[in-house]
Design a protein around this motif. Structure first.
Motif, PDB file in Angstrom:
ATOM      1  N   ILE A 101       0.847  -1.197   0.000  1.00 56.19           N
ATOM      2  CA  ILE A 101       0.000   0.000   0.000  1.00 56.19           C
ATOM      3  C   ILE A 101       0.877   1.240   0.000  1.00 56.19           C
ATOM      4  CG2 ILE A 101      -1.548   1.352   1.461  1.00 56.19           C
ATOM      5  CD1 ILE A 101      -3.062  -1.230   2.055  1.00 56.19           C
ATOM      6  N   CYS A 102       1.887   1.253   0.829  1.00 56.27           N
ATOM      7  CA  CYS A 102       2.860   2.345   0.833  1.00 56.27           C
ATOM      8  C   CYS A 102       3.992   1.903  -0.095  1.00 56.27           C
ATOM      9  CB  CYS A 102       3.372   2.598   2.246  1.00 56.27           C
ATOM     10  SG  CYS A 102       4.579   3.922   2.352  1.00 56.27           S
ATOM     11  N   ILE A 153      -3.611   7.694  -1.240  1.00 57.61           N
ATOM     12  CA  ILE A 153      -3.150   6.909  -0.092  1.00 57.61           C
ATOM     13  C   ILE A 153      -2.395   7.799   0.887  1.00 57.61           C
ATOM     14  CG2 ILE A 153      -1.534   5.085   0.591  1.00 57.61           C
ATOM     15  CD1 ILE A 153      -2.376   3.630  -2.038  1.00 57.61           C
ATOM     16  N   SER A 154      -1.541   8.642   0.384  1.00 56.00           N
ATOM     17  CA  SER A 154      -0.769   9.539   1.238  1.00 56.00           C
ATOM     18  C   SER A 154      -1.667  10.501   2.012  1.00 56.00           C
ATOM     19  CB  SER A 154       0.232  10.314   0.385  1.00 56.00           C
ATOM     20  OG  SER A 154       0.912  11.263   1.162  1.00 56.00           O
ATOM     21  N   LYS A 155      -2.681  11.052   1.348  1.00 49.93           N
ATOM     22  CA  LYS A 155      -3.545  12.048   1.987  1.00 49.93           C
ATOM     23  C   LYS A 155      -4.636  11.449   2.860  1.00 49.93           C
ATOM     24  CE  LYS A 155      -3.022  15.509  -1.599  1.00 49.93           C
ATOM     25  NZ  LYS A 155      -3.669  16.251  -2.687  1.00 49.93           N
ATOM     26  N   PHE A 156      -5.218  10.326   2.434  1.00 52.88           N
ATOM     27  CA  PHE A 156      -6.428   9.849   3.079  1.00 52.88           C
ATOM     28  C   PHE A 156      -6.362   8.431   3.653  1.00 52.88           C
ATOM     29  CE2 PHE A 156      -7.719  13.008  -0.091  1.00 52.88           C
ATOM     30  CZ  PHE A 156      -8.278  13.951   0.767  1.00 52.88           C
ATOM     31  N   VAL A 157      -5.226   7.769   3.551  1.00 53.48           N
ATOM     32  CA  VAL A 157      -5.134   6.409   4.101  1.00 53.48           C
ATOM     33  C   VAL A 157      -4.012   6.307   5.132  1.00 53.48           C
ATOM     34  CG1 VAL A 157      -4.780   3.965   3.569  1.00 53.48           C
ATOM     35  CG2 VAL A 157      -6.098   5.387   2.001  1.00 53.48           C
ATOM     36  N   LEU A 158      -2.807   6.705   4.777  1.00 49.83           N
ATOM     37  CA  LEU A 158      -1.666   6.550   5.683  1.00 49.83           C
ATOM     38  C   LEU A 158      -1.693   7.574   6.816  1.00 49.83           C
ATOM     39  CD1 LEU A 158       1.293   5.992   3.190  1.00 49.83           C
ATOM     40  CD2 LEU A 158       0.008   4.263   4.449  1.00 49.83           C
ATOM     41  N   CYS A 159      -1.334   7.136   8.005  1.00 48.38           N
ATOM     42  CA  CYS A 159      -1.160   8.034   9.142  1.00 48.38           C
ATOM     43  C   CYS A 159       0.072   8.898   8.870  1.00 48.38           C
ATOM     44  CB  CYS A 159      -0.975   7.231  10.420  1.00 48.38           C
ATOM     45  SG  CYS A 159      -0.552   8.241  11.864  1.00 48.38           S
ATOM     46  N   GLN A 160      -0.038  10.190   9.092  1.00 51.68           N
ATOM     47  CA  GLN A 160       1.083  11.095   8.836  1.00 51.68           C
ATOM     48  C   GLN A 160       2.211  10.891   9.848  1.00 51.68           C
ATOM     49  OE1 GLN A 160       1.148  12.852   6.006  1.00 51.68           O
ATOM     50  NE2 GLN A 160      -0.824  11.899   5.626  1.00 51.68           N
ATOM     51  N   SER A 161       1.905  10.337  11.015  1.00 52.21           N
ATOM     52  CA  SER A 161       2.925  10.123  12.041  1.00 52.21           C
ATOM     53  C   SER A 161       3.691   8.820  11.851  1.00 52.21           C
ATOM     54  CB  SER A 161       2.288  10.127  13.430  1.00 52.21           C
ATOM     55  OG  SER A 161       1.693  11.367  13.691  1.00 52.21           O
ATOM     56  N   CYS A 162       2.949   7.707  11.760  1.00 52.13           N
ATOM     57  CA  CYS A 162       3.610   6.397  11.735  1.00 52.13           C
ATOM     58  C   CYS A 162       3.582   5.728  10.365  1.00 52.13           C
ATOM     59  CB  CYS A 162       2.995   5.486  12.789  1.00 52.13           C
ATOM     60  SG  CYS A 162       1.282   5.017  12.464  1.00 52.13           S
ATOM     61  N   LYS A 163       2.940   6.343   9.357  1.00 56.89           N
ATOM     62  CA  LYS A 163       2.836   5.802   7.988  1.00 56.89           C
ATOM     63  C   LYS A 163       2.136   4.452   7.935  1.00 56.89           C
ATOM     64  CE  LYS A 163       5.002   9.206   6.057  1.00 56.89           C
ATOM     65  NZ  LYS A 163       4.172  10.304   5.627  1.00 56.89           N
ATOM     66  N   CYS A 220      -1.176   4.363  16.308  1.00 60.94           N
ATOM     67  CA  CYS A 220      -0.503   5.303  17.216  1.00 60.94           C
ATOM     68  C   CYS A 220      -1.478   6.273  17.880  1.00 60.94           C
ATOM     69  CB  CYS A 220       0.593   6.078  16.485  1.00 60.94           C
ATOM     70  SG  CYS A 220      -0.005   7.257  15.257  1.00 60.94           S
ATOM     71  N   GLU A 221      -2.772   6.130  17.577  1.00 63.89           N
ATOM     72  CA  GLU A 221      -3.851   6.905  18.184  1.00 63.89           C
ATOM     73  C   GLU A 221      -3.708   8.415  17.983  1.00 63.89           C
ATOM     74  OE1 GLU A 221      -4.560   5.600  22.167  1.00 63.89           O
ATOM     75  OE2 GLU A 221      -4.730   3.522  21.549  1.00 63.89           O
ATOM     76  N   VAL A 222      -3.200   8.818  16.822  1.00 63.45           N
ATOM     77  CA  VAL A 222      -3.107  10.230  16.469  1.00 63.45           C
ATOM     78  C   VAL A 222      -4.345  10.598  15.663  1.00 63.45           C
ATOM     79  CG1 VAL A 222      -1.837  11.881  15.021  1.00 63.45           C
ATOM     80  CG2 VAL A 222      -0.603  10.322  16.510  1.00 63.45           C
ATOM     81  N   LYS A 223      -4.891  11.785  15.925  1.00 64.17           N
ATOM     82  CA  LYS A 223      -6.045  12.266  15.162  1.00 64.17           C
ATOM     83  C   LYS A 223      -5.578  13.426  14.297  1.00 64.17           C
ATOM     84  CE  LYS A 223     -10.753  13.855  15.462  1.00 64.17           C
ATOM     85  NZ  LYS A 223     -11.966  13.831  16.238  1.00 64.17           N
ATOM     86  N   GLN A 224      -5.879  13.342  12.996  1.00 70.42           N
ATOM     87  CA  GLN A 224      -5.512  14.390  12.052  1.00 70.42           C
ATOM     88  C   GLN A 224      -6.784  14.950  11.440  1.00 70.42           C
ATOM     89  OE1 GLN A 224      -3.372  11.678   9.728  1.00 70.42           O
ATOM     90  NE2 GLN A 224      -1.844  11.388  11.287  1.00 70.42           N
ATOM     91  N   ILE A 225      -6.808  16.259  11.201  1.00 70.75           N
ATOM     92  CA  ILE A 225      -7.979  16.909  10.631  1.00 70.75           C
ATOM     93  C   ILE A 225      -7.564  17.672   9.387  1.00 70.75           C
ATOM     94  CG2 ILE A 225      -9.789  18.624  11.006  1.00 70.75           C
ATOM     95  CD1 ILE A 225      -9.705  17.899  13.958  1.00 70.75           C
ATOM     96  N   ARG A 226      -8.363  17.547   8.312  1.00 67.83           N
ATOM     97  CA  ARG A 226      -8.122  18.251   7.050  1.00 67.83           C
ATOM     98  C   ARG A 226      -9.380  19.039   6.702  1.00 67.83           C
ATOM     99  NH1 ARG A 226      -3.841  15.785   3.977  1.00 67.83           N
ATOM    100  NH2 ARG A 226      -4.408  17.255   2.376  1.00 67.83           N
ATOM    101  N   ASN A 227      -9.198  20.131   5.988  1.00 63.47           N
ATOM    102  CA  ASN A 227     -10.319  20.879   5.427  1.00 63.47           C
ATOM    103  C   ASN A 227     -10.486  20.470   3.979  1.00 63.47           C
ATOM    104  OD1 ASN A 227     -10.929  22.402   7.725  1.00 63.47           O
ATOM    105  ND2 ASN A 227      -9.288  23.829   7.282  1.00 63.47           N
ATOM    106  N   CYS A 228     -11.390  19.557   3.719  1.00 60.94           N
ATOM    107  CA  CYS A 228     -11.699  19.093   2.363  1.00 60.94           C
ATOM    108  C   CYS A 228     -10.473  18.596   1.616  1.00 60.94           C
ATOM    109  CB  CYS A 228     -12.427  20.165   1.581  1.00 60.94           C
ATOM    110  SG  CYS A 228     -14.195  19.935   1.599  1.00 60.94           S
ATOM    111  N   PHE A 229     -10.516  18.654   0.259  1.00 64.36           N
ATOM    112  CA  PHE A 229      -9.419  18.193  -0.576  1.00 64.36           C
ATOM    113  C   PHE A 229      -8.389  19.300  -0.685  1.00 64.36           C
ATOM    114  CE2 PHE A 229     -10.527  14.171  -2.521  1.00 64.36           C
ATOM    115  CZ  PHE A 229     -11.861  14.058  -2.151  1.00 64.36           C
ATOM    116  N   CYS A 230      -7.253  19.074  -0.051  1.00 62.74           N
ATOM    117  CA  CYS A 230      -6.176  20.069  -0.163  1.00 62.74           C
ATOM    118  C   CYS A 230      -4.837  19.382  -0.290  1.00 62.74           C
ATOM    119  CB  CYS A 230      -6.180  20.995   1.023  1.00 62.74           C
ATOM    120  SG  CYS A 230      -6.383  20.206   2.623  1.00 62.74           S
TER     121      CYS A 230
END
Length: 137
Positions: free
Chosen positions: A8-9, A96-106, A127-137
């Motif tokens: 996947i990665c 996958i990079s934006k909407f599947v993989l965790c930005q911290s632990c990949k 890793c229990e990290v929460k990430q928030i995005r504003n729409c498609f960016c």
């Protein structure tokens, strides 16, 4: 003909990486102004990514600047224009990079939630990290 699953990665070249998906398979249909690319295994790819198929197909349309047609009952997923497998796979890597993989632990063990205010939150189960995005960016 069954193709071997890929990581996947795709940056991770470990052959024993446990998170796999089938590579994109596409077929060109029609001719002239009505030419379209049909994604043959969109359901399998989306299942491997734990995301709904329309999210993946609409992302293709957004990134490629093309209209999409989705018929989940008949498993027919079309993108207007001619798009090669390799190009679609590269665009999928962006999804996958934006909407599947965790930005911290990949790690791809994330849960995507689309909130009413247009924000997209991604919770990582590893890793229990929460990430928030504003729409498609």
């Amino acid at each position: 003909m069954s193709l071997a699953n890929i990581n996947i990665c795709r940056d991770n070249d470990d052959p024993f990486y446990r998170y796999k998906m089938p590579p994109i398979q596409a077929k060109i249909e029609g001719k002239g102004n009505g030419i379209k690319t049909r994604v043959l295994n969109a359901t399998d790819v989306a299942r491997a990514l734990a995301r709904p198929v329309p999210y993946v197909i609409k992302y293709f349309g957004f990134e490629l600047g093309a209209q999409t047609a989705i018929d989940e009952d008949k498993e027919k997923f079309l993108i207007n224009g001619v798009h090669e497998n390799s190009k679609l796979q590269d665009v999928l890597d962006g999804f996958i990079s934006k909407f599947v993989l965790c930005q911290s632990c990949k790690n791809p063990e994330t849960v995507l939630k689309v909130e009413k205010n247009g924000r997209i939150s991604k919770d990582c189960k590893a890793c229990e990290v929460k990430q928030i995005r504003n729409c498609f960016c």
